[in-house]
Scaffold this motif. Sequence first.
Motif, PDB file in Angstrom:
ATOM      1  N   GLU A   1       0.829  -1.205   0.000  1.00  0.00           N
ATOM      2  CA  GLU A   1       0.000   0.000   0.000  1.00  0.00           C
ATOM      3  C   GLU A   1       0.861   1.251   0.000  1.00  0.00           C
ATOM      4  O   GLU A   1       0.553   2.232  -0.693  1.00  0.00           O
ATOM      5  N   ALA A   2       1.939   1.210   0.768  1.00  0.00           N
ATOM      6  CA  ALA A   2       2.809   2.384   0.875  1.00  0.00           C
ATOM      7  C   ALA A   2       3.381   2.759  -0.487  1.00  0.00           C
ATOM      8  O   ALA A   2       3.375   3.928  -0.881  1.00  0.00           O
ATOM      9  N   ARG A   3       3.869   1.763  -1.213  1.00  0.00           N
ATOM     10  CA  ARG A   3       4.475   2.038  -2.522  1.00  0.00           C
ATOM     11  C   ARG A   3       3.462   2.657  -3.487  1.00  0.00           C
ATOM     12  O   ARG A   3       3.752   3.641  -4.168  1.00  0.00           O
ATOM     13  N   LYS A   4       2.303   2.065  -3.546  1.00  0.00           N
ATOM     14  CA  LYS A   4       1.280   2.617  -4.441  1.00  0.00           C
ATOM     15  C   LYS A   4       0.928   4.046  -4.058  1.00  0.00           C
ATOM     16  O   LYS A   4       0.737   4.907  -4.911  1.00  0.00           O
ATOM     17  N   THR A   5       0.860   4.283  -2.753  1.00  0.00           N
ATOM     18  CA  THR A   5       0.366   5.572  -2.272  1.00  0.00           C
ATOM     19  C   THR A   5       1.366   6.682  -2.491  1.00  0.00           C
ATOM     20  O   THR A   5       1.035   7.743  -3.033  1.00  0.00           O
ATOM     21  N   PHE A   6       2.632   6.503  -2.076  1.00  0.00           N
ATOM     22  CA  PHE A   6       3.566   7.618  -2.219  1.00  0.00           C
ATOM     23  C   PHE A   6       3.853   7.925  -3.685  1.00  0.00           C
ATOM     24  O   PHE A   6       4.080   9.082  -4.063  1.00  0.00           O
ATOM     25  N   LYS A   7       3.816   6.902  -4.547  1.00  0.00           N
ATOM     26  CA  LYS A   7       4.030   7.158  -5.978  1.00  0.00           C
ATOM     27  C   LYS A   7       2.875   7.976  -6.553  1.00  0.00           C
ATOM     28  O   LYS A   7       3.087   8.877  -7.372  1.00  0.00           O
ATOM     29  N   TRP A   8       1.665   7.681  -6.100  1.00  0.00           N
ATOM     30  CA  TRP A   8       0.510   8.446  -6.577  1.00  0.00           C
ATOM     31  C   TRP A   8       0.600   9.892  -6.122  1.00  0.00           C
ATOM     32  O   TRP A   8       0.360  10.820  -6.904  1.00  0.00           O
ATOM     33  N   TYR A   9       0.936  10.120  -4.845  1.00  0.00           N
ATOM     34  CA  TYR A   9       1.046  11.490  -4.336  1.00  0.00           C
ATOM     35  C   TYR A   9       2.088  12.286  -5.113  1.00  0.00           C
ATOM     36  O   TYR A   9       1.887  13.469  -5.429  1.00  0.00           O
ATOM     37  N   LEU A  10       3.230  11.660  -5.411  1.00  0.00           N
ATOM     38  CA  LEU A  10       4.278  12.363  -6.151  1.00  0.00           C
ATOM     39  C   LEU A  10       3.810  12.781  -7.536  1.00  0.00           C
ATOM     40  O   LEU A  10       4.115  13.885  -8.002  1.00  0.00           O
TER      41      LEU A  10
ATOM     42  N   VAL B   1       5.182  17.203  -1.998  1.00  0.00           N
ATOM     43  CA  VAL B   1       4.151  16.851  -1.028  1.00  0.00           C
ATOM     44  C   VAL B   1       4.801  16.438   0.293  1.00  0.00           C
ATOM     45  O   VAL B   1       5.921  15.898   0.305  1.00  0.00           O
ATOM     46  N   ASN B   2       4.120  16.709   1.400  1.00  0.00           N
ATOM     47  CA  ASN B   2       4.596  16.300   2.729  1.00  0.00           C
ATOM     48  C   ASN B   2       3.988  14.946   3.084  1.00  0.00           C
ATOM     49  O   ASN B   2       2.765  14.808   3.071  1.00  0.00           O
ATOM     50  N   LEU B   3       4.831  13.971   3.407  1.00  0.00           N
ATOM     51  CA  LEU B   3       4.348  12.614   3.680  1.00  0.00           C
ATOM     52  C   LEU B   3       4.961  12.070   4.967  1.00  0.00           C
ATOM     53  O   LEU B   3       6.106  12.359   5.299  1.00  0.00           O
ATOM     54  N   MET B   4       4.179  11.230   5.655  1.00  0.00           N
ATOM     55  CA  MET B   4       4.657  10.503   6.825  1.00  0.00           C
ATOM     56  C   MET B   4       4.634   9.019   6.502  1.00  0.00           C
ATOM     57  O   MET B   4       3.607   8.498   6.074  1.00  0.00           O
ATOM     58  N   MET B   5       5.763   8.343   6.695  1.00  0.00           N
ATOM     59  CA  MET B   5       5.877   6.946   6.259  1.00  0.00           C
ATOM     60  C   MET B   5       6.829   6.176   7.157  1.00  0.00           C
ATOM     61  O   MET B   5       7.512   6.757   8.012  1.00  0.00           O
ATOM     62  N   ASN B   6       6.891   4.870   6.946  1.00  0.00           N
ATOM     63  CA  ASN B   6       7.880   4.051   7.636  1.00  0.00           C
ATOM     64  C   ASN B   6       9.279   4.385   7.120  1.00  0.00           C
ATOM     65  O   ASN B   6       9.460   4.678   5.930  1.00  0.00           O
ATOM     66  N   ALA B   7      10.266   4.289   7.994  1.00  0.00           N
ATOM     67  CA  ALA B   7      11.644   4.606   7.615  1.00  0.00           C
ATOM     68  C   ALA B   7      12.121   3.735   6.449  1.00  0.00           C
ATOM     69  O   ALA B   7      12.884   4.197   5.593  1.00  0.00           O
ATOM     70  N   LYS B   8      11.662   2.499   6.394  1.00  0.00           N
ATOM     71  CA  LYS B   8      12.134   1.592   5.350  1.00  0.00           C
ATOM     72  C   LYS B   8      11.715   2.031   3.960  1.00  0.00           C
ATOM     73  O   LYS B   8      12.285   1.592   2.962  1.00  0.00           O
ATOM     74  N   ASN B   9      10.730   2.932   3.855  1.00  0.00           N
ATOM     75  CA  ASN B   9      10.230   3.361   2.547  1.00  0.00           C
ATOM     76  C   ASN B   9      10.973   4.572   1.981  1.00  0.00           C
ATOM     77  O   ASN B   9      10.775   4.919   0.806  1.00  0.00           O
ATOM     78  N   ILE B  10      11.807   5.238   2.793  1.00  0.00           N
ATOM     79  CA  ILE B  10      12.324   6.531   2.336  1.00  0.00           C
ATOM     80  C   ILE B  10      13.309   6.413   1.176  1.00  0.00           C
ATOM     81  O   ILE B  10      13.434   7.352   0.381  1.00  0.00           O
TER      82      ILE B  10
END
Length: 289
Positions: free
Chosen positions: A240-249, A256-265
């Motif tokens: 879910e994280a991958r799909k979501t941050f790519k869409w926001y970008l 965009v300002n995002l809050m995520m798990n450290a492993k995703n940065i």
Amino acid sequence: MENLYQRSFDFVDLKPLAPKPRQSGLTEIRGPYYEAFTVQQLNDLLKTWGYYIDGFKFAGGTQALLTANTVKAFTDLAHEHQVYVNTGGFIERIVIQDPKNIDHYLQETQRLGFDVVEVSSGMFEHPQDFRLDDQVEIVKRIKKMGMKPKPEITIMSSVGGGVQEFDYKNKTKSVKTPEELIEEGERFFEAGAHMLMVESEGITEGIADPKDWRKDVIFALVKAFGHEKLMFEISPEDDEARKTFKWYLKEVSADVNLMMNAKNIVEFNAWRSHLWGDRTLWKNKKITL
């Protein structure tokens, strides 16, 4: 950490990231909760990837499981790397025990070096169980103490807490309209909020098909406040994280300002900088040596 960041292979043409402290394009990472984050782990992470991290968040009140010295070690270390520290939504737990503890909580929060204080209500069963008027008053108290209030807005009640759910679209939980969220946001900003945290449950998280995401909510909030004044939560679930941050970008902003798990940065910044992963970079490219 110096503001001027000298990366290797600097001849590779990448989208630049503004120097710290940044005003937009902020990345906040979750600390303890989904994993047993340690001070040494944060130290190693910030020494290696600190330029790409703006905030560090304690989730689920986990600061209360640690000694005061350990919490202060986290906050001091973050500040050495120009990283602010966020309380997470701990105040929800404080008020159900005794609302009279709010001031004690804020004083302890300030003493231990937190910069940003979330005010959230998503765990409550009904929207009015933690009244908006009361949340607004708490935002004013935080602001008066010199910390940065970061109220959380959510379209749903009784969600979160690390419990994965799916198909929010067909749940019977209370769902707010975009207009109601905007009204809440306006109240919070009038009270001195620094930024709004946008809860992911029911908007992008827990909805299997991205076509069913509540993009109308996202775009309504961006139109009302601008993406610079909003931070969107990214699901702790990897796919879910991958799909979501790519869409926001792609659809909201590269800043965009995002809050995520450290492993995703790392993957997130590879996409954000146009380094790797986005197949459109290779579209229509033909190479002749």
